[in-house]
Structures are given as C-alpha cells and as structure tokens.
Write a protein that holds these residues in place. Structure first.
Motif, PDB file in Angstrom:
ATOM      1  N   PRO A  97       0.852  -1.193   0.000  1.00 33.39           N
ATOM      2  CA  PRO A  97       0.000   0.000   0.000  1.00 33.39           C
ATOM      3  C   PRO A  97       0.891   1.248   0.000  1.00 33.39           C
ATOM      4  N   THR A  98       0.566   2.216  -0.818  1.00 35.31           N
ATOM      5  CA  THR A  98       1.391   3.412  -0.975  1.00 35.31           C
ATOM      6  C   THR A  98       0.500   4.639  -1.133  1.00 35.31           C
ATOM      7  N   MET A  99       0.952   5.764  -0.599  1.00 36.26           N
ATOM      8  CA  MET A  99       0.255   7.020  -0.839  1.00 36.26           C
ATOM      9  C   MET A  99       1.269   8.076  -1.256  1.00 36.26           C
ATOM     10  N   ILE A 100       0.927   8.820  -2.289  1.00 37.96           N
ATOM     11  CA  ILE A 100       1.817   9.853  -2.808  1.00 37.96           C
ATOM     12  C   ILE A 100       1.045  11.155  -2.992  1.00 37.96           C
ATOM     13  N   ALA A 101       1.758  12.275  -2.890  1.00 40.51           N
ATOM     14  CA  ALA A 101       1.170  13.576  -3.214  1.00 40.51           C
ATOM     15  C   ALA A 101       1.281  13.772  -4.721  1.00 40.51           C
ATOM     16  N   SER A 102       0.158  14.014  -5.383  1.00 39.55           N
ATOM     17  CA  SER A 102       0.127  13.984  -6.848  1.00 39.55           C
ATOM     18  C   SER A 102      -0.193  15.316  -7.513  1.00 39.55           C
ATOM     19  N   ALA A 103      -0.447  16.362  -6.732  1.00 42.21           N
ATOM     20  CA  ALA A 103      -0.816  17.649  -7.332  1.00 42.21           C
ATOM     21  C   ALA A 103       0.303  18.192  -8.207  1.00 42.21           C
ATOM     22  N   ALA A 104      -0.075  18.707  -9.367  1.00 44.05           N
ATOM     23  CA  ALA A 104       0.901  19.213 -10.333  1.00 44.05           C
ATOM     24  C   ALA A 104       1.235  20.665 -10.041  1.00 44.05           C
ATOM     25  N   ALA A 105       1.952  20.897  -8.966  1.00 46.06           N
ATOM     26  CA  ALA A 105       2.322  22.265  -8.609  1.00 46.06           C
ATOM     27  C   ALA A 105       3.592  22.247  -7.768  1.00 46.06           C
ATOM     28  N   LEU A 106       4.554  23.057  -8.146  1.00 50.21           N
ATOM     29  CA  LEU A 106       5.761  23.199  -7.337  1.00 50.21           C
ATOM     30  C   LEU A 106       5.470  24.118  -6.153  1.00 50.21           C
ATOM     31  N   GLY A 107       6.322  24.052  -5.172  1.00 51.23           N
ATOM     32  CA  GLY A 107       6.150  24.870  -3.988  1.00 51.23           C
ATOM     33  C   GLY A 107       6.121  24.005  -2.747  1.00 51.23           C
ATOM     34  N   VAL A 108       6.873  24.409  -1.734  1.00 51.66           N
ATOM     35  CA  VAL A 108       6.927  23.641  -0.489  1.00 51.66           C
ATOM     36  C   VAL A 108       5.674  23.975   0.318  1.00 51.66           C
ATOM     37  N   GLN A 109       4.677  23.114   0.181  1.00 49.78           N
ATOM     38  CA  GLN A 109       3.393  23.363   0.821  1.00 49.78           C
ATOM     39  C   GLN A 109       2.679  22.038   1.049  1.00 49.78           C
ATOM     40  N   LYS A 110       1.639  22.069   1.863  1.00 49.80           N
ATOM     41  CA  LYS A 110       0.852  20.872   2.101  1.00 49.80           C
ATOM     42  C   LYS A 110       0.187  20.438   0.798  1.00 49.80           C
ATOM     43  N   PRO A 111       0.265  19.149   0.480  1.00 51.84           N
ATOM     44  CA  PRO A 111      -0.310  18.675  -0.791  1.00 51.84           C
ATOM     45  C   PRO A 111      -1.821  18.903  -0.855  1.00 51.84           C
ATOM     46  N   LYS A 112      -2.274  19.271  -2.040  1.00 47.76           N
ATOM     47  CA  LYS A 112      -3.705  19.477  -2.270  1.00 47.76           C
ATOM     48  C   LYS A 112      -4.346  18.291  -2.993  1.00 47.76           C
ATOM     49  N   GLU A 113      -3.501  17.369  -3.485  1.00 56.06           N
ATOM     50  CA  GLU A 113      -4.006  16.156  -4.128  1.00 56.06           C
ATOM     51  C   GLU A 113      -3.116  14.987  -3.722  1.00 56.06           C
ATOM     52  N   ALA A 114      -3.715  13.820  -3.643  1.00 59.45           N
ATOM     53  CA  ALA A 114      -2.957  12.629  -3.279  1.00 59.45           C
ATOM     54  C   ALA A 114      -3.542  11.418  -3.987  1.00 59.45           C
ATOM     55  N   LEU A 115      -2.734  10.375  -4.074  1.00 65.38           N
ATOM     56  CA  LEU A 115      -3.168   9.123  -4.675  1.00 65.38           C
ATOM     57  C   LEU A 115      -2.765   7.967  -3.778  1.00 65.38           C
ATOM     58  N   LEU A 116      -3.740   7.168  -3.427  1.00 61.95           N
ATOM     59  CA  LEU A 116      -3.502   5.918  -2.709  1.00 61.95           C
ATOM     60  C   LEU A 116      -3.539   4.780  -3.725  1.00 61.95           C
ATOM     61  N   PHE A 117      -2.531   3.921  -3.700  1.00 61.36           N
ATOM     62  CA  PHE A 117      -2.603   2.721  -4.536  1.00 61.36           C
ATOM     63  C   PHE A 117      -2.058   1.524  -3.770  1.00 61.36           C
TER      64      PHE A 117
END
Length: 472
Positions: free
Chosen positions: A214-234
C-alpha cells in the motif's frame, strides 16, 4: 488578527507537528477523530464504494525463485545475476519487474476540495503523474510492507493488517498527506487479496506468499513547499523472493556449480553479516521521522548499503551518537539476547520513544510472544526478560568478551526473523553465537511460532483469514 489570538502557539516544534496531525485527521478523517465542534465537508475513504474492472489481459504466474521473482528485489537479483555485465545475456529485462506483479491494483484519489474519491480495483498498470507532482520533488510519499500467505490449510491470510493500516495513517499524516480510517484501508487491501490470491497464490503452493505494498503519494501538479492538495492511494501485490530462510546463503562464484539460472553459486557462513555504521552518518535522529515509513528514510541510506554489500555484508547496523547507540539493522529492527552480569537472561531492543526506531509489526509480535510464552521457562528454553532501552556497541563488545551474548537477530517483513552471525565494528569482526548451527535457538522458536500463525498451523487472532473470490 494575529495567530496567537486565535489559538495558543505550541511551545515546541514537536507539539506544533502533533497539533497539525490532529487537525489534519479531524478534517480528512473526522470519523476517527474526537469531535471538535466542526463538521468536515470532505468525503472520507469508503471501501464500500469500491468499483471493480476485471483485467482482460491477465499475465502468467512466474515460477517460484525465477528471474522474474528475483528481479523484484535488487539484493536477491544481485545474488542470482552477478556480474552486472551478464544481465543482458540472461534476458534481465525491465519488463520482468512488471510481469511479477499481480493482475490488479487498487487506486483512490483525494483532493483538498472534495476529499476521497471512489476507490477502484482495476488492471495493474502505470500511473500518470505530471513532472511537477509534489512526490517527485519533496518526498511526500509513504508506504507499508505486508505479505499475503497461502496456508498449509489452503486458506489465505494476512498477518496483523490492522497494525500496518494504523501505522500508515501515522506515516501519511506525518508528511501532510490526508488521513483515513485504517479499517477502510484494511478492507481495500482485503478486496485486492480476495481477487488476486486464488490465481497468484494457488492452493498447490502452500507455504508461499505475495508481497503487498500500500502506498500514498502527493500527486498535485504544482511546485512549492506546501501541504499537498491532491494525493493518490494505490495498493499493489507482487511475487517476491524469500530473504528469511535460516540456511546457508548462496553467493556468486565463478568456480562452483550452476544453479540452473546461468549463474554459479557457492555457500557461505549462515546468518547476516552486518557492517556497523561510523559516527559520521546516521539513518534517523531523535525528534525526526525514523518512526514513519516514508521514502525519505530509505533513499539516503542506499548508497552506503550498496557499498556494504559490495564488501560482502548483508546490511548496515545503524548506530547513533558518540556512544554508538544501536538502532536498526538496515530497514529491520534489531534484537539481542544476552545474560546480565547478575545472571538474568534478557531480550534487548532499542526503544520507540524518541522517534528513531520504526514500530515494526514483526518487532511488536516478537515482544508479544516473548511476554506471553517466554516470561517463564518454556520446554527447554529459559525465560526471557524484555528490555527496551538504549544500548551501545561497547556493551555488545563487553558481552562478547565475557561470554554473555547468546544470540542476535533482525526482524522485519522482508527478512522476517534473520539470525546475525557477525558485526564488523571499528576494524574487527564480532562473532555472534549461532547455537543451532544456522540460527540461535530463540530466533528459531520465535520464527517457528510466527510462521505457524501466518500459514495456519496455529489458529491465532493475528492470522486474519481472507475469503477468496473466484473470477472464473
């Protein structure tokens, strides 16, 4: 309005992080958080909504210990396919990695506007990410390591999956990924297991396993050191070579008999050979994130680990501080059994409190079994006192010199219970006893107990039976 007028500022950064994690769980998984008067509008992870698309182009199941299986672990592949220049001649292709994963995978996306989306169980395949995805730049990724077991009673089991799912929640929220109810994650894992196990762990192969990731990644297409706004669990499952057998290891040699895979192998001394780290590098540190299963804990250690293996060692024994405190063996928890100078036999391992050590499921299970079954004399085994404390290489040296060190072993999902035979420290080999020839007697008993639970020889609450779904 100043921030201090809204809520008090935490006195320490650790308190700041803890507060942030609580707020994240309350927002993204309110059903498992104490009610704080606020109502989250985000959808929670819901396994009951799972959609299923069958893979119409299934792959053949590779044979055990085949090149396809070995390719999933670089260490095992290095034993089977050295020297590197012969990889191509043995058809060591990248598609071997793909072919040893099962037919299906689970995916579920999340965003900060609506929350968790509908989970999908569909054909295994590539992920689509933009080059600016957060995970590719800021290591916003966490994962778990689990196994699916085909029991000798023909049943399929997971081993303490609730522990992995709760730990993954802690890892995810530690790096600003969204929270979830661990029971929902466990249900998704069980759904994948029920679909792919009948084919990939056939009843004709009792005592075999698949690896679950099980894996979770931050997937939002935006640079910048910030809390992720999109994620993907697979969630994926794959064939994986066994690294846990307490047998004489096979290493490449040009002068010995071939193993049938086009490479000659020879036997070497049993037990893991560990290279103790120097004081100029640490794997994790107090107050850090060594207790979270995130990629950032592993990547920086790979160069040193690879060089150690080139020198003939299996793993690095990671030390910390000027006193050489013992932490972990590679990515596994480390245990010692020694006798104190007053005669007490102890099982010793590093503590969890300062966030240096990963709270391993195998570690917890070893401690639980020792407390339950070895707090008094068991058959011909002397009782063990469990000690979780910081200890140093100097103490290990003294125990060896005085004949008080009984045995040592590493414990984790991949290596399982792996006896240790040598620790190389400050220019010399420290030999660790192996009372049973290829393992210590306590490591052997603990491994047997755990194996019996995993493969159904012992009925235990830790072995969770999964009902299989016949797709034919």
């Amino acid at each position: 309005m100043a921030p201090s007028a809204i809520s008090p500022i935490p006195e320490t950064t650790s308190e700041l992080v803890s507060a942030g994690i609580k707020h994240a769980i309350a927002k993204t998984a309110p059903s498992i958080a104490p009610y704080n008067g606020n109502v989250s509008k985000l959808q929670e992870l819901d396994a009951s909504k799972l959609m299923f698309t069958r893979n119409l182009n299934p792959k053949p199941v590779p044979e055990p210990n085949s090149p396809e299986v070995a390719a999933m672990n670089v260490y095992a592949a290095s034993l089977l396919f050295k020297p590197p220049q012969k990889y191509e001649s043995r058809d060591f292709r990248a598609d071997r990695f793909h072919s040893s994963c099962t037919d299906h995978m689970i995916t579920c996306s999340w965003n900060s506007t609506t929350g968790w989306q509908t989970p999908h169980l569909g054909p295994y395949g590539p992920l689509s990410l933009m080059p600016t995805a957060s995970v590719l730049h800021y290591a916003t990724e966490c994962f778990e390591g689990m196994k699916i077991y085909r029991g000798y009673d023909s049943r399929i089991r997971l081993f303490r999956p609730d522990r992995n799912c709760r730990r993954m929640l802690g890892s995810a929220t530690r790096i600003a990924l969204p929270g979830f109810d661990p029971e929902e994650l466990q249900q998704l894992i069980e759904d994948l297991v029920s679909v792919d196990s009948p084919k990939w762990l056939p009843r004709s192969r009792p005592g075999s396993f698949l690896y679950l990731r099980p894996t979770m990644i931050a997937s939002a297409a935006a640079l910048g050191v910030q809390k992720p706004k999109e994620a993907l669990l697979f969630i994926i499952a794959c064939c994986f070579p066994s690294l846990s057998g307490p047998t004489e290891a096979l290493i490449p040699s040009p002068t010995h008999v071939s193993n049938g895979c086009g490479v000659a192998l020879e036997k070497r001394k049993s037990g893991l050979k560990l290279l103790a780290s120097k004081d100029d590098m640490v794997r994790a540190w107090p107050g850090g994130f060594g207790n979270a299963k995130v990629g950032a804990n592993y990547g920086p250690s790979l160069i040193a680990q690879g060089e150690a293996r080139e020198l003939g060692f299996d793993q690095i024994l990671w030390l910390f501080g000027p006193q050489y405190e013992v932490t972990e063996a590679g990515a596994s928890n480390f245990f010692l059994i020694w006798r104190t100078r007053t005669g007490q036999l102890q099982l010793v391992t590093a503590p969890l409190g300062d966030k240096v050590i990963l709270d391993g499921v195998t570690r917890k299970s070893v401690l639980g079994l020792v407390e339950e079954r070895l707090s008094a004399t068991w058959e011909n085994l002397e009782e063990l006192e469990i000690v979780e404390r910081k200890y140093t290489m100097g103490e290990i040296e003294e125990a060896i010199e005085e004949g008080r060190l009984v045995e040592a072993f590493a414990a984790g999902t991949a290596f399982f219970i792996a006896p240790v035979s040598v620790i190389h420290f400050r220019g010399k080999d420290l030999d660790i006893p192996l009372s049973e020839g290829i393992t210590g007697k306590y490591a052997l008993v603990l491994k047997t107990w755990l194996t019996n639970i995993m493969y159904g020889k012992e009925q235990h609450e830790w072995g969770v039976v999964i009902e299989e779904l016949d797709l034919d």
